[in-house]
Design an enzyme around this catalytic site. Structure first.
Site, PDB file in Angstrom:
ATOM      1  CG  ASP A  81      -6.133   1.252  -0.400  1.00  0.00           C
ATOM      2  OD1 ASP A  81      -5.669   0.491   0.450  1.00  0.00           O
ATOM      3  OD2 ASP A  81      -5.638   2.366  -0.656  1.00  0.00           O
ATOM      4  CD  GLU A  86      -4.712   2.421   4.294  1.00  0.00           C
ATOM      5  OE1 GLU A  86      -5.254   2.773   3.247  1.00  0.00           O
ATOM      6  OE2 GLU A  86      -4.155   1.320   4.428  1.00  0.00           O
ATOM      7  CD  GLU A 139     -11.577   4.752   3.688  1.00  0.00           C
ATOM      8  OE1 GLU A 139     -12.021   5.291   2.655  1.00  0.00           O
ATOM      9  OE2 GLU A 139     -10.359   4.647   3.932  1.00  0.00           O
TER      10      GLU A 139
END
Length: 204
Positions: free
Chosen positions: A68, A143, A147
């Site tokens: 991430d 996911e 972002e």
């Protein structure tokens, strides 16, 4: 801050930028040991991680496993661009740290020995992956397209604030390809965006 700029609300923009400076400096300022460094370089895998993640790789969504990171660091880059647009002194002092975050998540160079090229972005698939070193039990995933786009947008905005055309181009390219992939793979029934039909970078 950027919206306030567009509306001519100088006082509101200055207030927001003051908050941004304090928040970013808490992470980016490693002043000769006077303050604890919030980021460290992971020599095992080659990348910047929050210092506590060296001891606990699972912290902060597994950032110590390089999960991430484009999501997380994208917020830093976007905020720094919004602040640096009006505070060039601050931006100049923080440029090396910010470019290190860019290189960590999206280095365009295969010859940079510190970071892998395009750590999270899969050029073959045309989009990024959230997971880093290890896949989840269900395999790889992405996911949060929004972002990911924020990260690439942040790189382009930072490039504009720095007047660095190569950085602008890198961010715009990644944002454009990720947008195409999102339309094709994730937004069922959506038509792919025509290349060059939209601007992914507002004025800075």
């Amino acid at each position: 801050a950027l919206i306030a700029d567009e509306l001519g609300e100088a006082d509101a923009a200055a207030t927001v930028r003051g908050r941004l400076a304090a928040a970013l400096d808490a992470w980016l300022d490693c002043d000769g040991g006077k303050a604890p460094c919030r980021f460290s370089y992971d020599r095992s895998w080659g990348g910047v991680v929050p210092t506590e993640a060296l001891a606990d790789p699972a912290a902060s969504f597994g950032v110590g496993w390089h999960n991430d990171k484009h999501f997380h660091y994208g917020y830093f880059l976007y905020a720094a661009a919004a602040l640096g647009r009006a505070n060039t002194t601050w931006l100049a002092a923080r440029t090396p740290a910010l470019l290190t975050l860019v290189a960590d998540v999206a280095s365009p160079s295969a010859s940079d020995r510190r970071f892998p090229p395009l750590r999270h972005f899969d050029a073959f698939c045309g989009h990024s992956w959230a997971l880093g070193l290890f896949a989840s039990s269900a395999g790889r995933n992405q996911e949060s397209v929004s972002e990911a786009l924020n990260a690439w947008h942040g790189i382009a905005l930072l490039g504009l604030a720095l007047r660095n055309e190569r950085l602008v181009s890198l961010g715009r390219l990644l944002a454009a390809v990720e947008t195409q992939a999102a339309a094709v793979y994730y937004h069922a029934g959506a038509s792919p965006v025509a290349w060059g039909s939209a601007s992914f970078v507002p004025r800075v």
